[in-house]
Scaffold this active site. Structure first.
Site, short mmCIF file in Angstrom:
data_model
loop_
_atom_site.label_atom_id
_atom_site.label_comp_id
_atom_site.label_asym_id
_atom_site.label_seq_id
_atom_site.Cartn_x
_atom_site.Cartn_y
_atom_site.Cartn_z
N ASP A 158 -0.75 -8.00 2.37
CA ASP A 158 -1.84 -7.11 2.77
C ASP A 158 -3.05 -7.04 1.83
OD1 ASP A 158 0.25 -6.76 4.45
OD2 ASP A 158 -0.12 -4.64 4.76
N GLU A 199 10.90 1.36 -0.12
CA GLU A 199 10.09 0.20 0.26
C GLU A 199 9.59 -0.55 -0.97
OE1 GLU A 199 6.17 -0.71 3.09
OE2 GLU A 199 6.67 1.34 2.51
#
Length: 859
Positions: free
Chosen positions: A606, A829
């Protein structure tokens, strides 16, 4: 996984590293990040290799006919090409499917037919069929003031204050156990399946409600809501009993035939009967599976009295008192489309209750073989499965033999179980925008998206609370863990993903299939673009299969090869770069005024810093490395399958991409002393406060074609994917940089971006905190551990250093994940590179479950 899209959907931003001033000294002397050998740019060998297999003859003939018709209608050539791309984007690939027909059916795989395939709910089950009836659990702690009901728990939500929760034991097939912490209340959910009959057999649930500790305050009344709902086919009919309790729920669907659900009377935790439960029920048309929570909540509009023997009555909020049909009148024999039956049980914890599903093809009640799966029979079955799971877990992963503590072994079991319990079965149509090609901009909002053909997907999900759907590059990492435990599940998952291949060989990187998945995703992120790729990590478990020697694996790969080849061919052709043997991720964000560095969602990394000014002239190092790895894996597979022509083409491409001189000519930045991306770039960018918020300011020097000065995960991809020889002149300097705590090394694992890099810890926009700009990610750390173990086993000048770094990194990474799991009960995460704290979504039993393989040193 498209993490940038994720962050926009997240709640309050997770803790992240703060900004750090860039180091402006010594950038162009001996290399920005340290001394190391380098040479000027050199041109590597040309050629891209031949493409993969395309559509069949019939499909091409049909396409030709359609083009002739379009010409006859007077469409321009550009319009015809755009129309052709649009049609191919939503046309399924003609290659034979990788899985046999009806492979998910009860007849083909009875033991996998039922499962906990609804990962987005705290507890529920369904079948692997497109219009499956679903079962589930909701609960409500009573005691809120009248007119103000407490929180009805049903779907896993990131910010609902629950936790910890997750599967502690789950074998992926027949049984599982999880604990759900809701304040002082702990719900333990267990299930066991038992084969038999023609429709997937029986299963039973056991729910135990009790206080978290003996010192916990007295718990309020608790209502459990057990439901079954049909989705477009089948009928349900509750059988009223006494006091609002149902004697059972009879049902019938095409795939299940006749079945029956029975909620047995509650007991205490030792099995002694309790006779003071209060019951309510609901029977109504289903508003849609994605609206079940609201449907139940909206009918909790009456107050009832719970009267325990010898105790004071207590008020509770309940459903209607008896199961009166709330829809249109039913004619005899008429099938009502979409129904839901809910049985509410209200009782003061602690207590235990069991729900039994019985298939009519097995028989009814105690007459079935083995008796009803309840009470002592269920207890014995659970004990047998627990013993079998723990013994098999140790046989496969050998954590106890390696000296890991009981707590670390529990972490490993939870990592595996959470991943297996996070499998979902989805069915629906995705939204697709075609590849605009060279005729239009990649981010042009027109034309309108089209619907992909209806398709199933059996896949693990990254996070039950935040990402309960399929993500392409995550799934390759997931299946590395799953394959060690149950290779059949990996073959099933890969076969389903390859079933999503379109006529060009593209697979959408995020799959939002069905209403229950769609309702969790904001509309702007529902559309997948057929020009955008993802790292081909599905080839990582393929590599495991190649090395297994298992006949079932090779049979699957033989069938799947045309689709694997088509997918890889599309990847390397569609993402080809500006010069031969270079590659670039299509789909970078435009240089919008509010973005510090335009993101590259297709790469999976990202907001990792790329060239400051996106252009078609970029060369992306990580993508070239993924293509090199893919070519090597598929060349090996083609050789084993006797696919001579494919082997020749893929092996030739693999040799070219592994050529270190060619890699140097495109990606070695001598002025930086590392491998790097190349593009139109300047480091003189920053966010400044303007009238409309933070805006990007570009100073001097202006952007120019050059290597991108960002040291981080991407810089080490030739090392992480084991593309360098053990005698490479770059291996030593890269290992030195990796071990330098001024750059990637931290006490908690390798950080994603060097602490010395200009964008370390920097926000990417006003509302977009750093993501891949310093945090520790387990999936890339796992690749690093595998590489260090690899080079530590090969003779060469850096063997000892690589082995030592492997040991240290494994200790740091595993130790921190274990401490965070011990303290919070969750896998996360990502992890802070500053203090090790878990960040991002949780529970995240996706690729963070790779910590199990790191503990087992299985790379």
């Amino acid at each position: 996984m498209a993490r940038g899209e994720r962050k926009r959907r997240a709640g309050p931003p997770a803790e992240a590293p703060g900004p750090r001033a860039p180091d402006k000294a010594g950038r162009r002397r001996e290399g920005r990040f340290g001394a190391g050998p380098g040479s000027g740019p050199r041109r590597g060998p040309g050629g891209r290799g031949a493409g993969g297999r395309g559509p069949g003859t019939a499909a091409l003939a049909a396409l030709g006919l359609a083009l002739a018709l379009a010409l006859g209608l007077g469409l321009s050539w550009r319009g015809i090409v755009a129309w052709q791309r649009a049609r191919r984007a939503i046309t399924l690939h003609p290659a034979p499917p990788a899985l046999p027909p009806n492979s998910s059916s009860a007849a083909a795989a009875p033991d996998l037919f039922w499962g906990t395939y609804r990962p987005h709910v705290y507890f529920g089950m369904k079948t692997r069929s497109p219009r499956a009836p679903v079962t589930g659990l909701m609960w409500l702690q009573q005691g809120a003031p009248p007119g103000m009901p407490g929180q009805l728990r049903h779907t896993c939500e990131q910010g609902d204050g629950m936790g910890p929760y997750g599967w502690e034991l789950h074998d992926g097939v027949s049984f599982g156990r999880q604990r759900l912490h809701d304040g002082a209340l702990v719900l333990t959910t267990e299930f066991v399946k038992r084969p038999g009959g023609s429709h997937g057999g029986d299963w039973s649930w056991r729910i135990t409600a009790e206080p978290q500790t003996r010192e916990s305050p007295v718990l309020p009344l608790l209502s459990l809501f057990f439901y079954v709902a049909t989705d477009g086919q089948g009928t349900l009919r509750p059988e009223p009993g006494t006091g609002g309790q149902l004697n059972g729920i009879d049902g019938h669907t095409e795939e299940l035939g006749d079945f029956r659900l029975i909620l047995l009377p509650p007991t205490d935790v030792k099995g002694t009967a309790l006779k003071h439960g209060s019951y309510n029920s609901l029977w109504m048309p289903s508003p849609g599976l994605h609206l079940l929570t609201e449907a139940v909540k909206n009918r909790l509009n009456r107050w009832f009295q719970h009267r325990p023997p010898g105790g004071s009555p207590e008020r509770y909020l309940g459903l209607p008192g008896s199961p009166q049909w709330e829809g249109e009148s039913q004619k005899s024999g008429h099938s009502v489309q979409g129904q839901i039956v809910v049985q509410q049980l209200t009782l003061k914890p602690p207590f235990r209750v069991e729900l039994v599903f019985e298939s009519g093809s097995v028989g009814w009640g105690e007459s079935r073989p083995g008796g009803r799966l309840a009470g002592p029979v269920l207890s014995q079955a659970l004990d047998t499965h627990v013993t079998s799971f723990t013994d098999r877990f140790e046989d496969i992963f050998r954590l106890g033999a390696r000296g890991l503590s009981a707590g670390e072994q529990a972490l490993g079991q939870a990592a595996l179980s959470g991943l297996l319990g996070g499998f979902g079965y989805f069915y629906g149509q995705g939204l697709v925008l075609p590849d605009p090609g060279d005729e239009g901009p990649e981010e042009d909002p027109a034309p309108a998206p089209s619907l992909f053909p209806p398709a199933p997907l059996f896949t693990a999900v990254p996070s039950r609370s935040f990402f309960p759907r399929g993500f392409l590059w995550d799934e390759g990492f997931h299946q590395l863990v799953v394959y060690c435990w149950e290779p059949r599940l990996t073959r099933e998952a890969l076969g389903h993903w390859l079933g999503l291949l379109n006529a060009d060989g593209w697979i959408g990187r995020e799959q939002v299939l069905g209403d229950e998945a769609r309702v969790r995703v904001p509309p702007p992120f529902l559309v997948q673009r057929a020009a955008h790729a993802n790292p081909p990590t599905l080839l990582l478990p393929v590599m495991r299969m190649l090395d297994s020697g298992d006949t079932a694996d090779m049979d699957f790969l033989r069938t799947a090869f045309p689709r694997l080849q088509a997918w890889f061919s599309w990847l390397r052709q569609s993402q080809a770069g500006p010069v031969p043997l270079s590659y670039r991720w299509r789909g970078r964000d435009r240089a919008a005024p509010g973005l510090l560095n335009p993101k590259t969602l297709p790469s999976g990394l990202d907001d990792y810093p790329r060239a400051s000014h996106p252009s078609p002239d970029e060369r992306h190092l990580d993508l070239r490395c993924w293509v090199a790895l893919g070519a090597n894996i598929l060349a090996r597979l083609a050789q084993k399958l006797g696919e001579t022509q494919a082997e020749t083409e893929l092996a030739e491409l693999a040799v070219k991409l592994r050529d270190e001189n060619g890699l140097d000519s495109l990606h070695w930045a001598p002025e930086l002393g590392v491998f790097a991306d190349f593009g139109n770039h300047t480091g003189a960018v920053r966010l400044a406060r303007g009238p409309q918020g933070l805006v990007r300011v570009v100073g001097r020097p202006p952007p120019r074609p050059q290597y991108v000065d960002a040291l981080g995960y991407v810089s080490f991809f030739p090392l992480f994917l084991r593309l360098l020889s053990p005698t490479s002149p770059h291996l030593g300097p890269l290992l030195d940089l990796l071990a330098d705590n001024r750059h990637l090394w931290s006490p908690f694992g390798l950080r994603s971006l060097s602490a010395s890099s200009p964008l370390y810890g920097q926000r990417n926009s006003e509302h977009d905190p750093p993501y891949w700009r310093g945090a520790v990610w387990v999936n890339v750390n796992y690749l690093a551990l595998g590489a260090l173990d690899h080079y530590g086993r090969l003779e060469g000048p850096h063997q000892a250093q690589a082995s030592q770094l492997h040991t240290q990194l494994r200790t740091n990474l595993v130790g921190n994940v274990w401490r965070q799991y011990r303290d919070t009960g969750f896998l996360w995460e990502q992890y802070s590179d500053r203090d090790g704290h878990g960040m991002g979504s949780r529970p995240f039993q996706g690729w963070t479950s790779l910590v199990l393989l790191a503990m087992a040193e299985d790379y």
